[in-house]
Design a protein around this motif. Structure first.
Motif, short mmCIF file in Angstrom:
data_model
loop_
_atom_site.label_atom_id
_atom_site.label_comp_id
_atom_site.label_asym_id
_atom_site.label_seq_id
_atom_site.Cartn_x
_atom_site.Cartn_y
_atom_site.Cartn_z
N ASP A 44 0.92 -1.23 0.34
CA ASP A 44 0.10 0.04 0.01
C ASP A 44 1.25 1.47 -0.10
OD1 ASP A 44 -1.51 2.01 0.94
OD2 ASP A 44 -3.00 1.11 2.82
N TYR A 45 0.91 1.87 -0.78
CA TYR A 45 1.81 2.61 -1.58
C TYR A 45 1.87 4.01 -1.86
CZ TYR A 45 3.37 1.06 -5.61
OH TYR A 45 3.54 0.07 -7.12
N ASP A 46 2.91 5.20 -2.12
CA ASP A 46 2.22 6.19 -2.93
C ASP A 46 4.14 6.71 -3.15
OD1 ASP A 46 3.25 7.96 -0.79
OD2 ASP A 46 1.48 8.55 -0.38
N HIS A 68 -2.81 4.74 1.31
CA HIS A 68 -2.09 5.62 0.24
C HIS A 68 -3.05 5.45 -1.46
CE1 HIS A 68 0.69 4.37 3.13
NE2 HIS A 68 1.54 5.71 3.43
N ALA A 69 -2.38 5.99 -2.23
CA ALA A 69 -3.02 6.53 -3.91
C ALA A 69 -2.74 4.62 -4.52
CB ALA A 69 -2.34 7.26 -4.15
N MET A 70 -1.79 3.85 -4.05
CA MET A 70 -2.15 2.70 -4.70
C MET A 70 -1.59 1.59 -4.13
SD MET A 70 -0.58 1.31 -8.37
CE MET A 70 -0.26 -0.05 -7.80
N ASP A 145 -6.15 2.56 -10.21
CA ASP A 145 -4.90 2.53 -8.57
C ASP A 145 -4.50 1.51 -7.60
OD1 ASP A 145 -7.77 2.10 -7.69
OD2 ASP A 145 -7.93 3.79 -6.17
N ARG A 173 8.21 3.57 -7.63
CA ARG A 173 7.21 4.52 -6.98
C ARG A 173 6.39 5.14 -7.31
NH1 ARG A 173 8.61 5.41 -0.47
NH2 ARG A 173 9.66 2.95 -0.33
N ALA A 174 6.96 5.68 -8.18
CA ALA A 174 6.22 7.14 -8.84
C ALA A 174 5.99 6.70 -10.29
CB ALA A 174 7.12 8.41 -9.16
N GLY A 176 3.69 4.85 -10.48
CA GLY A 176 2.02 4.08 -10.45
C GLY A 176 1.79 2.48 -11.33
#
Ligand SMILES: [Mg+2]
Ligand SMILES: [Mg+2]
Ligand SMILES: [Mg+2]
Ligand SMILES: [Mg+2]
Ligand SMILES: [Mg+2]
Ligand SMILES: [Mg+2]
Ligand SMILES: [Mg+2]
Ligand SMILES: [Mg+2]
Ligand SMILES: [Mg+2]
Ligand SMILES: [Mg+2]
Ligand SMILES: [Mg+2]
Ligand SMILES: [Mg+2]
Ligand SMILES: [Mg+2]
Ligand SMILES: [Mg+2]
Ligand SMILES: [Mg+2]
Ligand SMILES: [Mg+2]
Ligand SMILES: [Mg+2]
Ligand SMILES: [Mg+2]
Ligand SMILES: [Mg+2]
Ligand SMILES: [Mg+2]
Ligand SMILES: [Mg+2]
Ligand SMILES: [Mg+2]
Ligand SMILES: [Mg+2]
Ligand SMILES: [Mg+2]
Ligand SMILES: [Mg+2]
Ligand SMILES: [Mg+2]
Ligand SMILES: [Mg+2]
Ligand SMILES: [Mg+2]
Ligand SMILES: [Mg+2]
Ligand SMILES: [Mg+2]
Ligand SMILES: [Mg+2]
Lengths: 367, 367, 367, 367, 367
Positions: A44-46, A68-70, A145, A173-174, A176
């Motif tokens: 569970d990360y962004d 998180h976002a993703m 997401d 991580r960034a 997406g």
């Protein structure tokens, strides 16, 4: 190195019988069950934070709230219908998708559903001692997401990706969900090269073996390699088309930067197909070597027979000659008559052997 | 001429293992390192002037300031990550491009990036003594005002082009980056014809050899040529598509005059593919010759055996006959009885040999 | 009929080496020089009048002034760069066109340039005594008011067309440059049928020969025909595409009536491809006949050996038996004992021969 | 296991002769008649209610009045022209459709007519004891509010679907005619997997058998499997295209949800094609095993012959030697001379057998 | 059943030589002349009335005046240029069409001309006694109110159609020229099934023959069937494309109802192609059977030889042994010594034969 029998302990192929006539979307596991229990790993990360959680049961997972976002949820083991159904409910997946995840004999494909895409591909491992390639199904779902990945068992293939996420290596991580999807597929494709290289080594070992002698099991071994190479090809060939389609996937699921990366992994897939074709050509050459080795051995056998027959033929003639009951035959009365005969036999044998070995003129004249 | 073992000193194929699981864009050299040190050659020129500079180190190159409209930087040796990275920064290249340059087992391709195009092709050299074709990767980058070329080692292929630039032969200096790109690709394709012709000669030598006698290593040699021809084909076949795409490359990187020249080199590529197919057909004919030579030799062997058996058979009968212990057998009491027997043996042998050689009727009747 | 060696006096294939690295558009003759001197034939005509002129030198040709609407210039011999260059200047041809005319190993193609189209095709002749098909390159250029044709040597193929122009047969004079272009191509394609028919006859002769006996050179002959058929196919196959493109050639170079005629010659090309495929199938059948003839001969050999061995076996047994030194063996004391033995030997031999010939049961039981 | 003769009791193939020259649309039954009498089963239903009726005669059926929104009429037996005609009249079917239903040798296809679509596919059954796959034609007609299905005989394939309708399993009752059509096709395709798996098992059994010994009937068995696999492939391959077209069928006959289900069954079809290709590759491997088993047996035969010849050769030499009538030969006077000879014979035989078995050097040197 | 020589009385293939270099549109008959004289049959009809007329000469035909809406002119014999020309003038046909009708070696095609369409197809007949398929060219021209058909000779194929017109069977009279065109093509295609079925029967007969014994002519017979099947395929394969194009033929020549019928005959064509592929597969299986039968026969031969050699070997040893001249050999003095020897010979022979037949262990150990 007669591994053939071990390899052959294949299940009778009755896997599909229970599915016949069933309603589509029935979640019926098809294939070997490779882990006892389903287990879950969740990222569970962004770009900033990351939380990593593992569950062993569905109940445990129900506690989890997304932070998180993703989200990346990876599942090991796909044979439990209730698990599949619950995941389907949570992520709003079509029953046909769940059925395909549980039926682990899919060929690679891309199915687009409104808010997510479903990708099937196959990972390979190669058992160097049995010369056996075997494949697992890997099912991937790309949402806006989230990314879901389903494997038959843990393969270690995704461990480097987990590390890149944990240690922020590269900008994964960034990147997406599409970036993560690429990383997962790329890891599977990278493995193909390793498997094909290992098999190529074994095929070349077999080539050397064939050149120094063969038996009827050689043809089994050749057939086995042919079969394995075809099996891999069947997994890679449709993947090529899948990756081509992924690049053109509508709906904003893919950034233009990630498209470049999918073009790259598409490239790799085409490349591995070529290496497989090279391997298959190598294997088909083995058959020629084998057959010509059998023919050459026959030639050697017949030549042996010819030599033996030829060498003893004058002996039979000479001993027969001096064994006749004529009143008079020359030398019969000489004390050393028998020595002369022995010398003649040896001389005739030597002359004939020499002739046989240098009678290339004979082969020429007659062929 | 058993070159096979020498040829076979191939590295175990573990080249790809270190790449598995790595992030894409990691510059990891794959393939043999063919030069110790990277070296650079720079042509800074326009239609009027030309400055030629060579560096051995990156530091030296940093001194250089561009003076003319057009730059051609050629790099020998692609295994040093720092070098690749610095060039990437200066010309603003995508990490995937750098990764592909360093991984020298690419298949030919054209990748278009906004302000430049990336082309991979493979050059071949043929070792006449080992009958071995080997390939190097050549990576080309076409920008608005520069061309970059990366080779695994110096091949001399581009020397005529350097001369045409230095001595203003043709209008290459005025032809811009696209004209230079064509010249580089054309030089590589011209070499294919030379390699295919040399291999064809060797294959015809082998054909002659097979017609006068074979052994089990013949099949190895045939397989080797088959393999080499396929390897070349695999490098040329995708190049055809690449050149087709180059002609339709958007973005004003190609003048309409240069398009005609790319159509020409496309033509050559199609032609070399045909010559390769002709060569492969020649090679597949070798296998037929080999197999039929083995069969014919067996026939000759068996005929030899038949002749020996047949010639000595009446001798055995006759000597056996007169060796029987009957009270009365004709001729036994004649002084020259044995002479009559020898004459009968010789006569029977001659009669049978004659019959064997002219017994085509027998073969007819029985087949 | 061992023509193979004669056929084999092929030049070492180093034709392309001088072209490697040269600037494109360099007029370097590639291929065999087939005439000593270039010669020119010019038809300057319209529907009403016709003037026919032949030159042996460029200087002579410079005298000529065009008088009518349409010019057909035919050139025999393409190896002189100066000639090519002058023609190029007069008709404003691209250097790449001139290069392709001089390099006589082109594959058929259609290249369109602004005001003219350039067509390459290959004519064939078949040497009935050597069973050898050989091809010449024919280069055609179609302009608004001229047709140029370049041949390696005079073939007589275009003589009927010259007659149709001279004697106003059909409406060829009025048909314009596109009508003439069609006539030239049609003449070349018509010849393909003749060559394929002649080769088919020879292949059927070889089939008959193979059915009555073979040697190792048979495989060479089969391979030769395979090679020749493929060579023709390689010339005809791309022509099909060329003729397809000619029909859709833009720019008003082709009238709609002539388009019908090009559809017709396209038809012929497709037809000749089919006949070639039929021929190739015939040839591949030859290999089966050859191989099975070798196998059948081996069977006959072994049967011969078996017969000889079997016929003499009882004789050896019987003479051995009565040659033993036992005190008592039946018949030894009979005056006609030896006659009985001879009769037994003959009877056993006859019985065994009979058995061998009728022992189909044996083959059945054992196979 | 010589089932070949039983399998071969195939009718002379004169099925098509009566159709030649007939007007199209003539309802002439082609193929085997597999049931004596036509029978009918009717499902008259909507999401709420269902009425199931079976008739044995047309007259009985005429009593029926439709009660619900949707009708499924299934017909067993298609050889009675009057039945076909009456059904055609009632549902307004084109004569060509009726002709195709009665001619049970159609290949799978989709024909669209204004208000209905006509689909032909083939179901397979596999007789495990005869190793024989046989197919029936299944004709389906999809209308706005009805589905018609025609089978040559009852197969049980549709029983699970009848149950799903009767017991409201899944939402088949609510799924409309397109949903029912999918269910019928899916049931047929599911069966393919079962047939292919059973055949694969039998092919692997044959492989084991071939590795332990062969006769001439083995090739018949291999050919039989090759034939059966091809027959299945010919039924499945066009079905793939049919299912592809069904998905794109215009006219509102298909809901978008059902389209997903047809994509799924299309997937299955592609998958079964791959499994068939795998099976065919397995079968082609059998031929290699068979041929190499024959060659190896020949080698063993010749080796046997060589051993026998070699073992007895020194015995013949020695007994011949001491049978000569020389006045003096060593050992003749020794009481145990004969023992020495026997010992020499045995020693020579043992030496030669040993040599034969370890003479790999010989094979090496000579091949 | 050695029909091969009869079959082979093929004309030397010089048919095309006279056409080479001729102007296109020259009406030169190519092919065998199959009837002495051209004859004409004319149907002048509409839905109501029908007049049927036959002529033997052109002059007779000139008397005829058209009375109804629709004309069908059928011509037997196409070798007379004047006839072709007159028909061409009357119906305003292009010279290329007339040329193609007279050149009876066309492949199937559809050529559209403004006011008419020209269709070529080939009809087949099969000679059951010679196992020979031969084809005739059928040329069809479809105009707005006429259909022309040209055949090399009368085949009876169109008789059922004439009857349907005469007796008003179906609605052929009202179906217009496109309906008649369909009927003609359908009759030709129906015949293909009959020919393919007859050939398949003969191929299966040959298969049975091969399984009970072969000679070198078997390969000729196999090749012949391969050739015939390919010839039919070459006629049917392009017809498929022709029929596809006919359906999409513009210009109002085809009604939408007739389009359905052309889709039907297209279906048949695809089906016959599949049956041909099945037949070709059957034929290629024959080659495998043949080759393996030859190999098995060789094995049986060698086994026979081994048996003979082995059975007589101990006899030679024993009689030689007791024929030695040692002072003392056991049993020599026994009255029944020779009986013991005979018993030993018989026992050894029986033991060895038994061993040979059960020595599967040997084959196993050695292969
Ligand atoms: Mg189902
Ligand atoms: Mg495996
Ligand atoms: Mg990768
Ligand atoms: Mg190994
Ligand atoms: Mg396997
Ligand atoms: Mg890359
Ligand atoms: Mg990677
Ligand atoms: Mg190499
Ligand atoms: Mg070039
Ligand atoms: Mg050489
Ligand atoms: Mg190599
Ligand atoms: Mg060129
Ligand atoms: Mg060049
Ligand atoms: Mg030639
Ligand atoms: Mg022509
Ligand atoms: Mg000849
Ligand atoms: Mg040649
Ligand atoms: Mg024509
Ligand atoms: Mg019909
Ligand atoms: Mg069957
Ligand atoms: Mg299903
Ligand atoms: Mg079984
Ligand atoms: Mg069958
Ligand atoms: Mg599915
Ligand atoms: Mg053999
Ligand atoms: Mg002509
Ligand atoms: Mg024929
Ligand atoms: Mg029909
Ligand atoms: Mg028959
Ligand atoms: Mg024929
Ligand atoms: Mg139909």
């Amino acid at each position: 190195m007669h591994k053939a029998p071990e390899r052959k302990a294949r299940r009778r192929r009755t896997a599909y019988a229970p599915k016949a006539g069933q309603a589509p979307g029935s979640i019926i596991h098809v294939g070997e069950i490779k882990v006892d229990q389903t287990s879950f790993s969740l990222f569970d990360y962004d770009a900033e934070d990351l939380r990593e959680i593992t569950f062993d049961t569905l109940e445990a997972s129900r506690q989890h709230k997304r932070e998180h976002a993703m989200i990346w949820l990876n599942v090991h083991g796909v044979h439990e219908p209730q698990v599949m159904e619950e995941i389907g409910r949570r992520f709003d997946l079509h029953p046909l998708v769940l059925e395909d995840i549980a039926n682990t004999r899919q060929r690679p494909k891309l199915d687009e559903y409104g808010h997510y895409s479903f990708i099937v591909l196959r990972s390979f491992r190669y058992d160097q001692s049995l010369h056996d390639a075997s494949s697992d199904q890997i099912s991937l779902i790309l949402g806006k997401d989230f990314v879901l990945s389903f494997q038959e068992r843990s393969s270690g293939l995704f461990d480097p990706i987990r590390n890149r996420l944990r240690k922020r290596i590269g900008n994964l991580r960034a990147a997406g969900p599409d970036g993560l999807l690429h990383a997962l597929i790329d890891a599977v494709v990278d493995q193909y090269f390793v498997v094909v290289e290992a098999m190529s080594d074994d095929v070349e070992d077999l080539e050397d073996k064939l050149l120094s002698g063969t038996d009827l099991h050689s043809i089994e071994e050749i057939n086995h390699f042919k079969h394995e190479a075809l099996e891999i090809r069947r997994a890679v060939w449709p993947l090529r088309e899948v990756l081509n389609s992924v690049q053109r996937m509508p709906g904003g699921l893919l950034s233009s930067e990630t498209q470049l990366y999918f073009r790259d992994v598409y490239d790799h897939t085409v490349h591995v197909i070529e290496q497989l074709d090279s391997l298959r050509e190598l294997i088909s050459g083995l058959l020629d070597i084998y057959l010509s080795s059998v023919s050459n051995r026959l030639n050697a056998e017949v030549r042996m027979l010819t030599v033996v027959t030829t060498v003893f033929a004058p002996a039979t003639l000479l001993t027969g000659f001096f064994g006749m009951n004529f009143r008079y035959i020359p030398w019969l009365d000489r004390q050393d008559g028998w020595v002369l005969v022995v010398m003649m036999i040896v001389a005739a044998a030597l002359a004939l052997i020499t002739a046989l070995f240098w009678r290339r003129w004979w082969v020429r004249i007659n062929s």
